[in-house]
Motif scaffolding. Structure first.
Motif, PDB file in Angstrom:
ATOM      1  N   ASP A  15       0.839  -1.043  -0.176  1.00 36.96           N
ATOM      2  CA  ASP A  15      -0.007   0.109   0.236  1.00 36.96           C
ATOM      3  C   ASP A  15       1.094   1.504   0.327  1.00 36.96           C
ATOM      4  O   ASP A  15       0.490   2.207  -1.003  1.00 36.96           O
ATOM      5  N   ILE A  16       1.640   1.008   0.649  1.00 37.94           N
ATOM      6  CA  ILE A  16       2.726   2.551   0.781  1.00 37.94           C
ATOM      7  C   ILE A  16       3.375   2.674  -1.106  1.00 37.94           C
ATOM      8  O   ILE A  16       3.680   3.928  -0.860  1.00 37.94           O
ATOM      9  N   LEU A  17       4.004   1.511  -1.012  1.00 35.08           N
ATOM     10  CA  LEU A  17       4.415   1.547  -2.899  1.00 35.08           C
ATOM     11  C   LEU A  17       3.845   2.513  -3.480  1.00 35.08           C
ATOM     12  O   LEU A  17       3.432   2.936  -4.651  1.00 35.08           O
ATOM     13  N   LEU A  18       2.254   1.567  -3.574  1.00 32.39           N
ATOM     14  CA  LEU A  18       1.320   1.812  -4.539  1.00 32.39           C
ATOM     15  C   LEU A  18       0.425   3.472  -4.130  1.00 32.39           C
ATOM     16  O   LEU A  18       1.310   3.956  -5.353  1.00 32.39           O
ATOM     17  N   SER A  19       0.855   3.925  -2.582  1.00 32.88           N
ATOM     18  CA  SER A  19       0.386   5.416  -2.430  1.00 32.88           C
ATOM     19  C   SER A  19       1.219   6.488  -3.511  1.00 32.88           C
ATOM     20  O   SER A  19       1.244   7.067  -4.384  1.00 32.88           O
ATOM     21  N   THR A  20       2.742   6.185  -2.846  1.00 31.70           N
ATOM     22  CA  THR A  20       3.712   7.124  -2.983  1.00 31.70           C
ATOM     23  C   THR A  20       4.187   7.387  -4.454  1.00 31.70           C
ATOM     24  O   THR A  20       5.097   8.179  -5.232  1.00 31.70           O
ATOM     25  N   ASN A  21       3.503   5.490  -5.566  1.00 34.58           N
ATOM     26  CA  ASN A  21       4.069   5.908  -6.303  1.00 34.58           C
ATOM     27  C   ASN A  21       2.788   6.536  -7.763  1.00 34.58           C
ATOM     28  O   ASN A  21       3.236   7.454  -8.864  1.00 34.58           O
ATOM     29  N   ILE A  22       1.486   6.539  -7.237  1.00 27.90           N
ATOM     30  CA  ILE A  22       0.211   7.716  -7.598  1.00 27.90           C
ATOM     31  C   ILE A  22       0.210   8.800  -6.789  1.00 27.90           C
ATOM     32  O   ILE A  22      -0.351  10.096  -7.363  1.00 27.90           O
ATOM     33  N   VAL A  23      -0.034   8.799  -5.132  1.00 29.83           N
ATOM     34  CA  VAL A  23      -0.197  10.339  -4.673  1.00 29.83           C
ATOM     35  C   VAL A  23       0.568  11.143  -5.533  1.00 29.83           C
ATOM     36  O   VAL A  23      -0.072  12.541  -5.139  1.00 29.83           O
ATOM     37  N   PRO A  24       1.786  11.522  -5.354  1.00 32.05           N
ATOM     38  CA  PRO A  24       2.659  12.739  -5.575  1.00 32.05           C
ATOM     39  C   PRO A  24       2.559  13.612  -6.575  1.00 32.05           C
ATOM     40  O   PRO A  24       2.229  14.667  -6.539  1.00 32.05           O
ATOM     41  N   ASN A  25       2.307  12.487  -7.579  1.00 36.10           N
ATOM     42  CA  ASN A  25       2.122  13.243  -9.149  1.00 36.10           C
ATOM     43  C   ASN A  25       0.983  13.292  -9.165  1.00 36.10           C
ATOM     44  O   ASN A  25       0.730  14.655  -9.573  1.00 36.10           O
ATOM     45  N   LEU A  26      -0.271  13.496  -8.343  1.00 32.09           N
ATOM     46  CA  LEU A  26      -1.179  13.556  -8.250  1.00 32.09           C
ATOM     47  C   LEU A  26      -1.593  14.758  -8.088  1.00 32.09           C
ATOM     48  O   LEU A  26      -2.522  15.426  -8.603  1.00 32.09           O
ATOM     49  N   LEU A  27      -0.808  15.226  -6.935  1.00 34.16           N
ATOM     50  CA  LEU A  27      -0.703  16.203  -5.985  1.00 34.16           C
ATOM     51  C   LEU A  27      -0.625  17.535  -6.818  1.00 34.16           C
ATOM     52  O   LEU A  27      -0.711  18.802  -7.058  1.00 34.16           O
ATOM     53  N   HIS A  28       0.376  16.602  -7.622  1.00 37.10           N
ATOM     54  CA  HIS A  28       0.847  18.344  -8.494  1.00 37.10           C
ATOM     55  C   HIS A  28       0.191  18.227  -9.990  1.00 37.10           C
ATOM     56  O   HIS A  28       0.404  19.908 -10.244  1.00 37.10           O
ATOM     57  N   ILE A  29      -0.358  17.794 -10.202  1.00 41.27           N
ATOM     58  CA  ILE A  29      -1.318  18.189 -11.102  1.00 41.27           C
ATOM     59  C   ILE A  29      -2.731  18.566 -11.014  1.00 41.27           C
ATOM     60  O   ILE A  29      -2.942  19.460 -11.734  1.00 41.27           O
ATOM     61  N   LEU A  30      -3.361  18.346  -9.865  1.00 41.71           N
ATOM     62  CA  LEU A  30      -4.183  18.982  -8.768  1.00 41.71           C
ATOM     63  C   LEU A  30      -3.878  20.548  -8.954  1.00 41.71           C
ATOM     64  O   LEU A  30      -4.291  21.377  -9.722  1.00 41.71           O
ATOM     65  N   LEU A  31      -2.431  20.706  -8.190  1.00 39.40           N
ATOM     66  CA  LEU A  31      -1.878  22.443  -8.235  1.00 39.40           C
ATOM     67  C   LEU A  31      -2.374  22.703  -9.668  1.00 39.40           C
ATOM     68  O   LEU A  31      -2.395  24.278 -10.159  1.00 39.40           O
ATOM     69  N   ASN A  32      -1.093  21.938 -10.420  1.00 40.68           N
ATOM     70  CA  ASN A  32      -0.882  22.633 -11.946  1.00 40.68           C
ATOM     71  C   ASN A  32      -2.827  22.914 -12.863  1.00 40.68           C
ATOM     72  O   ASN A  32      -1.940  22.747 -14.327  1.00 40.68           O
ATOM     73  N   ASN A  33      -3.467  22.200 -12.630  1.00 37.84           N
ATOM     74  CA  ASN A  33      -4.331  21.539 -13.429  1.00 37.84           C
ATOM     75  C   ASN A  33      -3.988  21.502 -14.751  1.00 37.84           C
ATOM     76  O   ASN A  33      -3.906  21.373 -15.802  1.00 37.84           O
ATOM     77  N   GLY A  34      -3.345  20.337 -14.615  1.00 38.37           N
ATOM     78  CA  GLY A  34      -2.730  19.419 -15.779  1.00 38.37           C
ATOM     79  C   GLY A  34      -0.933  19.671 -15.622  1.00 38.37           C
ATOM     80  O   GLY A  34      -0.565  20.029 -14.630  1.00 38.37           O
ATOM     81  N   GLY A  35      -0.395  18.431 -15.437  1.00 35.47           N
ATOM     82  CA  GLY A  35       0.875  17.863 -15.398  1.00 35.47           C
ATOM     83  C   GLY A  35       1.682  17.424 -16.558  1.00 35.47           C
ATOM     84  O   GLY A  35       1.259  16.098 -16.894  1.00 35.47           O
ATOM     85  N   THR A  36       2.553  17.462 -16.885  1.00 36.99           N
ATOM     86  CA  THR A  36       3.911  16.518 -18.280  1.00 36.99           C
ATOM     87  C   THR A  36       4.750  15.116 -16.840  1.00 36.99           C
ATOM     88  O   THR A  36       4.838  15.618 -16.177  1.00 36.99           O
ATOM     89  N   VAL A  37       4.537  14.503 -17.718  1.00 36.11           N
ATOM     90  CA  VAL A  37       5.490  13.648 -17.332  1.00 36.11           C
ATOM     91  C   VAL A  37       5.962  13.132 -18.773  1.00 36.11           C
ATOM     92  O   VAL A  37       5.730  12.284 -19.623  1.00 36.11           O
ATOM     93  N   SER A  38       7.735  12.724 -18.399  1.00 35.00           N
ATOM     94  CA  SER A  38       8.316  12.111 -19.440  1.00 35.00           C
ATOM     95  C   SER A  38       8.018  10.467 -19.696  1.00 35.00           C
ATOM     96  O   SER A  38       7.533  10.459 -19.633  1.00 35.00           O
ATOM     97  N   PHE A  39       8.599  10.363 -20.567  1.00 35.87           N
ATOM     98  CA  PHE A  39       7.604   8.715 -21.577  1.00 35.87           C
ATOM     99  C   PHE A  39       8.378   8.169 -20.688  1.00 35.87           C
ATOM    100  O   PHE A  39       7.209   6.889 -19.968  1.00 35.87           O
ATOM    101  N   ILE A  40       9.931   7.952 -20.144  1.00 36.21           N
ATOM    102  CA  ILE A  40      10.314   6.660 -18.610  1.00 36.21           C
ATOM    103  C   ILE A  40       8.999   7.496 -17.557  1.00 36.21           C
ATOM    104  O   ILE A  40       9.886   6.043 -17.102  1.00 36.21           O
ATOM    105  N   GLY A  41       9.089   8.013 -17.112  1.00 35.06           N
ATOM    106  CA  GLY A  41       8.947   8.855 -15.634  1.00 35.06           C
ATOM    107  C   GLY A  41       7.494   7.910 -16.069  1.00 35.06           C
ATOM    108  O   GLY A  41       7.280   7.036 -15.093  1.00 35.06           O
ATOM    109  N   CYS A  42       6.629   7.180 -17.933  1.00 36.19           N
ATOM    110  CA  CYS A  42       5.402   7.141 -17.201  1.00 36.19           C
ATOM    111  C   CYS A  42       5.755   5.789 -17.228  1.00 36.19           C
ATOM    112  O   CYS A  42       4.730   5.030 -17.190  1.00 36.19           O
ATOM    113  N   MET A  43       6.060   5.427 -18.275  1.00 32.76           N
ATOM    114  CA  MET A  43       6.357   3.580 -17.769  1.00 32.76           C
ATOM    115  C   MET A  43       6.868   3.314 -16.389  1.00 32.76           C
ATOM    116  O   MET A  43       6.347   1.404 -15.714  1.00 32.76           O
ATOM    117  N   THR A  44       7.603   4.057 -16.127  1.00 31.10           N
ATOM    118  CA  THR A  44       7.997   3.951 -14.263  1.00 31.10           C
ATOM    119  C   THR A  44       7.495   3.742 -13.366  1.00 31.10           C
ATOM    120  O   THR A  44       6.933   2.801 -12.991  1.00 31.10           O
TER     121      THR A  44
END
Length: 307
Positions: free
Chosen positions: A63-92
């Motif tokens: 559960d910790i691994l799943l949350s840290t993989n999803i939520v921090p980037n989700l918080l960034h997207i909410l603050l900026n009304n969207g967000g970019t992620v690199s191809f390697i970052g997306c695959m990771t």
């Protein structure tokens, strides 16, 4: 060729996105703290050095691994009304997301088998659920989950993305990513279907069979007190299984034409954000041993401070 993707997240007003940011931030902090508390209690409290709590601590790690993989980037997207992620970052992100979900499917199956042995074959529990069996089952579950996610990630990374780079989702998920590919994705869909058999269908069958035998065995108990006690030992696990599999099947099994992207995003939030948050609450609030361990830990901490 696409080198980065744009995640849209929730396209709504600034006020709503700020409220969602605060909500998800609080849930994320509570998730990390709650699951870390369970891991620490299980590792330091002798009364919790049992097979069942060993599996619960592994669930907390997942559960910790799943949350840290999803939520921090989700918080960034909410603050900026969207967000970019690199191809390697997306695959990771896809790799860790698929790996933790596949592991949790297998782990829940092992935990259901543990409850089956404890209720239906209590006299043989120690000989069947040995330490070697438990550790081996966890190692195999992690290996299968990582191999599954590695194959899916490598195959997805070899697809061509020459058109749009906009993903109308909260994170890099395999389904919306395949829809953007300009390559033929039939082989990838077939590969995912074949890999889902050992990582999803087999665990689901084990869980259904285990609880079928558990219900039959419990109904044979003559006293209502005995039946209630038997059901209480597996009720927490059954609740976790129901929430996890209901959301997974709702997102990936129900045809897309029967659900909108908004409902798909909402369901995705349930198993990526709220399920890791709910799991430690279910196991702590409904479990006397966990509550007792927390009280003892707090009492020791207070006594040391007073001393």
């Amino acid at each position: 060729m696409v080198t980065k993707f744009l995640l849209l997240g929730f396209q709504s007003s600034q006020l709503l996105r700020n409220l969602l940011f605060l909500l998800f931030l609080c849930v994320f902090v509570a998730t990390i703290c709650g699951n870390l508390l369970i891991i620490i209690l299980v590792s330091t409290t002798k009364n919790l050095h049992t097979k069942m709590y060993f599996f619960i601590s592994q669930l907390s790690i997942s559960d910790i691994l799943l949350s840290t993989n999803i939520v921090p980037n989700l918080l960034h997207i909410l603050l900026n009304n969207g967000g970019t992620v690199s191809f390697i970052g997306c695959m990771t992100q896809i790799y860790f997301f698929a790996g933790t979900n596949a592991f949790e499917c297998l782990l829940l199956a092992v935990m259901s088998y543990d409850r089956y042995v404890a209720i239906c074959n209590p006299l043989r529990y120690s000989s069947i659920m040995t330490n070697r069996f438990c550790v081996t089952s966890i190692i195999i579950s992690w290996l299968i989950g990582n191999v599954f996610s590695f194959i899916v990630t490598i195959t997805s990374s070899k697809l061509n993305f020459c058109g749009s780079n906009i993903i109308d989702h909260l994170f890099c998920d395999i389904v919306p990513l395949l829809e953007l590919s300009s390559s033929d994705t039939f082989s990838v869909h077939l590969e995912i279907f074949l890999l889902a058999a050992p990582s999803v269908m087999v665990p689901t069958s084990i869980i259904v069979m285990s609880y079928t035998y558990i219900v039959i065995s419990v109904l044979r108990v003559p006293s209502s007190t005995g039946r209630q006690k038997a059901f209480s030992t597996c009720s927490s696990h059954l609740i976790v299984v129901s929430i996890f599999y209901w959301t997974i099947f709702s997102v990936y099994v129900i045809p897309k034409r029967e659900q909108t992207w908004v409902s798909s995003k909402t369901l995705s939030l349930l198993y990526t954000v709220f399920t890791p948050f709910i799991n430690p609450i279910i196991y702590s609030l409904r479990n006397k041993d966990i509550k007792k361990a927390v009280q003892q830990t707090l009492h020791k901490h207070i006594s040391r401070n007073n001393y």
